[in-house]
Scaffold this motif. Structure first.
Motif, PDB file in Angstrom:
ATOM      1  N   THR A 119       7.577  -3.839 -38.266  1.00  0.00           N
ATOM      2  CA  THR A 119       6.634  -3.188 -37.357  1.00  0.00           C
ATOM      3  C   THR A 119       5.306  -3.937 -37.355  1.00  0.00           C
ATOM      4  OG1 THR A 119       6.000  -1.638 -39.121  1.00  0.00           O
ATOM      5  CG2 THR A 119       7.609  -0.855 -37.494  1.00  0.00           C
ATOM      6  N   ARG A 122       1.079  -3.588 -35.798  1.00  0.00           N
ATOM      7  CA  ARG A 122       0.098  -2.597 -35.360  1.00  0.00           C
ATOM      8  C   ARG A 122      -0.996  -3.295 -34.563  1.00  0.00           C
ATOM      9  NH1 ARG A 122      -4.415  -2.902 -38.835  1.00  0.00           N
ATOM     10  NH2 ARG A 122      -3.895  -3.863 -40.810  1.00  0.00           N
ATOM     11  N   ASN A 123      -1.458  -2.612 -33.539  1.00  0.00           N
ATOM     12  CA  ASN A 123      -2.541  -3.174 -32.732  1.00  0.00           C
ATOM     13  C   ASN A 123      -3.890  -2.717 -33.277  1.00  0.00           C
ATOM     14  OD1 ASN A 123      -3.020  -0.569 -31.727  1.00  0.00           O
ATOM     15  ND2 ASN A 123      -1.906  -0.944 -29.818  1.00  0.00           N
ATOM     16  N   ARG A 150      -5.869  -0.555 -32.229  1.00  0.00           N
ATOM     17  CA  ARG A 150      -6.057   0.901 -32.152  1.00  0.00           C
ATOM     18  C   ARG A 150      -5.210   1.634 -33.181  1.00  0.00           C
ATOM     19  NH1 ARG A 150      -5.442  -0.091 -26.043  1.00  0.00           N
ATOM     20  NH2 ARG A 150      -3.356  -0.316 -26.818  1.00  0.00           N
ATOM     21  N   GLN A 167      -1.898   1.676 -33.308  1.00  0.00           N
ATOM     22  CA  GLN A 167      -0.561   2.017 -32.811  1.00  0.00           C
ATOM     23  C   GLN A 167       0.440   0.993 -33.330  1.00  0.00           C
ATOM     24  OE1 GLN A 167      -1.718   1.726 -28.695  1.00  0.00           O
ATOM     25  NE2 GLN A 167      -1.771   3.945 -28.465  1.00  0.00           N
ATOM     26  N   THR A 168       1.619   1.480 -33.700  1.00  0.00           N
ATOM     27  CA  THR A 168       2.645   0.570 -34.223  1.00  0.00           C
ATOM     28  C   THR A 168       3.784   0.423 -33.220  1.00  0.00           C
ATOM     29  OG1 THR A 168       3.806   2.357 -35.367  1.00  0.00           O
ATOM     30  CG2 THR A 168       2.130   1.161 -36.620  1.00  0.00           C
ATOM     31  N   ARG A 169       4.482  -0.695 -33.361  1.00  0.00           N
ATOM     32  CA  ARG A 169       5.660  -0.958 -32.542  1.00  0.00           C
ATOM     33  C   ARG A 169       6.641  -1.792 -33.353  1.00  0.00           C
ATOM     34  NH1 ARG A 169       6.580  -6.095 -30.952  1.00  0.00           N
ATOM     35  NH2 ARG A 169       4.830  -7.521 -30.920  1.00  0.00           N
ATOM     36  N   THR A 183       2.276  -4.514 -39.963  1.00  0.00           N
ATOM     37  CA  THR A 183       1.888  -3.383 -40.796  1.00  0.00           C
ATOM     38  C   THR A 183       1.974  -3.854 -42.252  1.00  0.00           C
ATOM     39  OG1 THR A 183       4.144  -2.558 -40.955  1.00  0.00           O
ATOM     40  CG2 THR A 183       2.770  -1.666 -39.159  1.00  0.00           C
TER      41      THR A 183
END
Length: 181
Positions: A130, A132-133, A135, A137-139, A162
């Motif tokens: 994963t 994270r940006n 902000r 937020q994870t993806r 992350t």
């Protein structure tokens, strides 16, 4: 506290590294750019780790782990180009495959593990990685099917991992003196 990132090295980049005989050598430099073919290392600071990844036939390989030493031109880079025809970083001609002549290339000095193409990221780990940006937020990765990456589009660029995923990648390369291991 340092961060960890991934950057995708394309087939062209990896082919050029092989052709130049750089496999087994430690890159002293990488390049950040202003175009998607040479992603901007946005947010990278001295001490951060960057995992150079390559996708070959659905298999994601860890090519090198780099610790950022500093960003910007130094004496080792050679004379800055006077015209568009001059090499961008003549002092690093041996590593020009990493983007020395890319659009808006900027030098990123690194301590790195040797370039290699024999360290696949296990399929089960691919599904757990994963990012994270800014902000928070994870993806995860898109297009992971049966432990293989069907499309590399979600790896293209320069992305912050992350902490958990950074630890997972560090474990893969325990003998990485330039990185966590």
């Amino acid at each position: 506290m340092s961060d960890a990132f991934t950057v995708l090295w394309t087939h062209d980049t990896c082919r050029a590294l092989r052709k130049a005989g750089r496999v087994g050598e430690r890159p002293p430099i990488a390049f950040s750019g202003a175009h998607s073919s040479l992603p901007a290392w946005s947010g990278a600071r001295a001490g951060d780790e960057v995992y150079a990844l390559h996708v070959n036939r659905g298999e994601v390989l860890m090519v090198s782990c780099m610790r950022v030493v500093g960003v910007g031109r130094r004496d080792c880079c050679g004379t800055a180009p006077a015209t568009w025809q001059d090499p961008g970083f003549p002092g690093h001609g041996d590593w020009s495959a990493l983007g020395a002549n890319g659009c808006g290339a900027e030098a990123v000095h690194v301590e790195a593990t040797p370039v290699r193409f024999d360290m696949p990221i296990p399929g089960d780990l691919l599904g757990r990685l994963t990012w994270r940006n800014r902000r928070g937020q994870t993806r995860g990765l898109k297009y992971v099917v049966d432990g293989r990456l069907e499309r590399a589009v979600s790896l293209q660029g320069f992305y912050r991992l992350t902490p958990e995923s950074a630890s997972d990648l560090a474990v893969l390369d325990k003998a990485a003196p330039g990185c966590s291991g």
